[in-house]
Scaffold this active site. Structure first.
Site, mmCIF file in Angstrom:
data_model
loop_
_atom_site.group_PDB
_atom_site.id
_atom_site.type_symbol
_atom_site.label_atom_id
_atom_site.label_comp_id
_atom_site.label_asym_id
_atom_site.label_seq_id
_atom_site.Cartn_x
_atom_site.Cartn_y
_atom_site.Cartn_z
ATOM 1 N N ASP A 239 -83.305 65.019 3.303
ATOM 2 C CA ASP A 239 -84.216 66.018 3.849
ATOM 3 C C ASP A 239 -85.367 66.235 2.868
ATOM 4 O O ASP A 239 -85.368 65.693 1.771
ATOM 5 C CB ASP A 239 -83.463 67.313 4.162
ATOM 6 C CG ASP A 239 -82.804 67.937 2.945
ATOM 7 O OD1 ASP A 239 -83.162 67.567 1.816
ATOM 8 O OD2 ASP A 239 -81.932 68.799 3.118
ATOM 9 N N SER A 240 -86.343 67.026 3.267
ATOM 10 C CA SER A 240 -87.574 67.110 2.470
ATOM 11 C C SER A 240 -87.528 68.177 1.392
ATOM 12 O O SER A 240 -88.358 68.197 0.496
ATOM 13 C CB SER A 240 -88.756 67.421 3.389
ATOM 14 O OG SER A 240 -88.651 68.747 3.894
ATOM 15 N N GLY A 241 -86.561 69.093 1.482
ATOM 16 C CA GLY A 241 -86.495 70.208 0.545
ATOM 17 C C GLY A 241 -87.073 71.497 1.091
ATOM 18 O O GLY A 241 -86.852 72.569 0.534
ATOM 19 N N PHE B 217 -86.446 73.359 3.838
ATOM 20 C CA PHE B 217 -85.539 74.387 4.334
ATOM 21 C C PHE B 217 -84.858 75.121 3.180
ATOM 22 O O PHE B 217 -84.713 76.343 3.199
ATOM 23 C CB PHE B 217 -84.480 73.766 5.258
ATOM 24 C CG PHE B 217 -83.473 74.762 5.758
ATOM 25 C CD1 PHE B 217 -83.793 75.639 6.781
ATOM 26 C CD2 PHE B 217 -82.217 74.851 5.181
ATOM 27 C CE1 PHE B 217 -82.873 76.577 7.238
ATOM 28 C CE2 PHE B 217 -81.287 75.781 5.632
ATOM 29 C CZ PHE B 217 -81.626 76.646 6.663
ATOM 30 N N ASP C 154 -92.063 69.979 5.371
ATOM 31 C CA ASP C 154 -92.536 70.939 6.373
ATOM 32 C C ASP C 154 -92.147 72.347 5.956
ATOM 33 O O ASP C 154 -91.385 72.537 5.014
ATOM 34 C CB ASP C 154 -91.946 70.621 7.750
ATOM 35 C CG ASP C 154 -90.432 70.821 7.795
ATOM 36 O OD1 ASP C 154 -89.778 70.645 6.751
ATOM 37 O OD2 ASP C 154 -89.901 71.137 8.880
ATOM 38 N N GLN D 155 -92.104 71.327 14.951
ATOM 39 C CA GLN D 155 -91.900 72.766 14.759
ATOM 40 C C GLN D 155 -92.515 73.506 15.951
ATOM 41 O O GLN D 155 -93.000 72.883 16.883
ATOM 42 C CB GLN D 155 -92.519 73.219 13.427
ATOM 43 C CG GLN D 155 -91.787 72.703 12.197
ATOM 44 C CD GLN D 155 -90.428 73.343 11.969
ATOM 45 O OE1 GLN D 155 -90.028 74.272 12.667
ATOM 46 N NE2 GLN D 155 -89.690 72.837 10.987
ATOM 47 N N GLY E 33 -86.531 73.634 12.787
ATOM 48 C CA GLY E 33 -86.728 75.052 13.060
ATOM 49 C C GLY E 33 -85.769 75.661 14.048
ATOM 50 O O GLY E 33 -86.004 76.750 14.560
ATOM 51 N N CYS F 113 -53.153 64.557 9.629
ATOM 52 C CA CYS F 113 -52.347 64.609 10.855
ATOM 53 C C CYS F 113 -51.246 63.555 10.872
ATOM 54 O O CYS F 113 -50.176 63.777 11.439
ATOM 55 C CB CYS F 113 -53.254 64.436 12.068
ATOM 56 S SG CYS F 113 -54.398 65.808 12.307
ATOM 57 N N HIS G 172 -59.794 65.666 7.763
ATOM 58 C CA HIS G 172 -59.488 65.876 9.183
ATOM 59 C C HIS G 172 -60.732 66.313 9.961
ATOM 60 O O HIS G 172 -61.028 65.768 11.036
ATOM 61 C CB HIS G 172 -58.394 66.932 9.363
ATOM 62 C CG HIS G 172 -58.276 67.380 10.789
ATOM 63 N ND1 HIS G 172 -57.590 66.669 11.741
ATOM 64 C CD2 HIS G 172 -58.858 68.429 11.449
ATOM 65 C CE1 HIS G 172 -57.718 67.258 12.912
ATOM 66 N NE2 HIS G 172 -58.484 68.332 12.767
#
Length: 375
Positions: A92-94, A96, A146, A189, A216, A309, A335
């Site tokens: 990801d771009s950083g 968020f 973004d 966005q 977003g 399991c 699991h």
């Protein structure tokens, strides 16, 4: 080097199945990406993650740039070698994490300056710096930088944020340059507003990307609002490129997103829940810490082939969780990740067979039954 490409194999309604070809291997879609925030999927060995059926992992630009630093990872041979994962990685771009974690953020047209949540050190991420960091990491799929405003927000705030994100998308594309074998995704966005999402999609199409993300969402708006948005947002993006819904989600979120034309998703939920004793099964969610499991010799899910399991009882898993043994996090995370990958495989098969509507109905019926009766 294999060029990045997307091949659609089947469609049932809006749900699609296919393959994303990358230099480091194929990604079967719909795809769920386990999150390896700090160059590890917590409590899992990379080969164990692969054994669950995962084709691709997500790495986190914000966390890795702060510790151990992108420069150090590059000097040690890149993120794949560093964390011993040979398959594709999306970073990801950083943006968020800056919004949600960093202290004392300052947002300008140039980018974002912020203080690290780890030690208070000051940093700056711009579209150019984000592309530089992701290149140092060596990820196969790079995300544009973004801004992601938290919802709810007023329309003017959403519109101005979207417009700046589109300017940053253009700068990201220019800074990304020509990197054969690596892909750059643009991020749509516009909050929950159909016209703003449409404007964003149009801007991204004009710039031109290898894939497109719906950004977003999953930021507090609730499932109904998210699905209402996805009813139009995915259709606004190109048909011939992968569509990635960022940060989603719960199993029923994922099924609903696939039904609306989404190809890729990621979320910390299966691994985080595993560490807190929450277990996903075909019959819904159970909590292993509950006393009803302490004498139960049965598996979590008799239809699951994961080690938890296949080899351990609910009673044992209850015991090691209550005793805070490390094996609890390992087994329950394995699991949950296997459950998510089985979910994706089930959808891929159903879409290919033209039976997605029936599969979806059974998925909801099984979950509504709830856990097996206690002994």
């Amino acid at each position: 080097m294999t060029a990045f490409s997307f091949e659609k194999h089947g469609q049932d309604g809006k749900a699609r199945t296919g393959v994303i070809h990358t230099a480091r291997g194929d990604i079967r879609t719909p795809a769920f990406m386990p999150v390896g925030t700090a160059a590890t999927v917590k409590a899992m060995m990379p080969e164990s993650v692969a054994a669950t059926g995962a084709d691709i992992l997500l790495g986190n630009t914000y966390h890795l740039m702060l510790r151990p630093t992108a420069e150090r990872i590059q000097s040690l041979g890149g993120l794949h070698k560093f964390m011993n994962w040979s398959g594709p990685i999306l970073t990801d771009s950083g943006g968020f994490q800056v919004m949600s974690l960093a202290a004392l953020r300052k947002l300008t047209e140039r980018g974002v300056t912020f203080k690290s949540h780890i030690d208070g050190s000051r940093h700056e991420i711009t579209p150019e710096r984000s592309m530089e960091i992701q290149a140092m990491l060596g990820s196969d799929i790079v995300m544009c930088f973004d801004e992601c405003p938290a919802l709810p927000a007023d329309r003017d705030r959403i519109a101005s944020s979207m417009e700046m994100s589109m300017r940053w998308a253009k700068r990201s594309k220019e800074a990304f340059g020509d990197r054969p074998g690596h892909a750059l995704f643009g991020i749509q966005q516009g909050g929950l507003e159909q016209d703003l999402r449409g404007q964003s999609a149009e801007s991204l199409r004009e710039i031109g990307f290898d894939g497109y993300a719906v950004g977003g969402l999953a930021v507090g708006e609730g499932q109904a609002a998210m699905f209402d948005c996805l009813d139009f947002a995915a259709d606004q993006l190109p048909q011939d490129r992968p569509r990635y819904l960022m940060g989603v989600g719960k199993p029923d979120d994922i099924v609903g997103a696939v039904a609306r034309g989404i190809d890729m998703m990621d979320c910390v939920l299966p691994s985080r829940s595993g560490r807190t004793g929450q277990v996903f099964t075909r019959r819904g969610v159970l909590n292993i810490k509950n006393a009803r499991h302490q004498d139960d010799p049965r598996p979590l899910d008799e239809d699951c082939g994961c080690p938890a399991c296949s080899n351990y009882s609910r009673a044992y898993l209850h015991h090691v969780y209550r005793s805070q043994e490390i094996i609890s996090s390992m087994l329950l995370t394995w699991h949950n990740l296997r459950f998510y990958q089985d979910l994706m495989a089930g959808m891929r098969d159903a879409i290919a067979a033209g039976e997605f509507t029936q599969w979806q109905a059974k998925f909801h019926t099984d979950r509504a039954e709830g856990d097996i009766e206690p002994l």
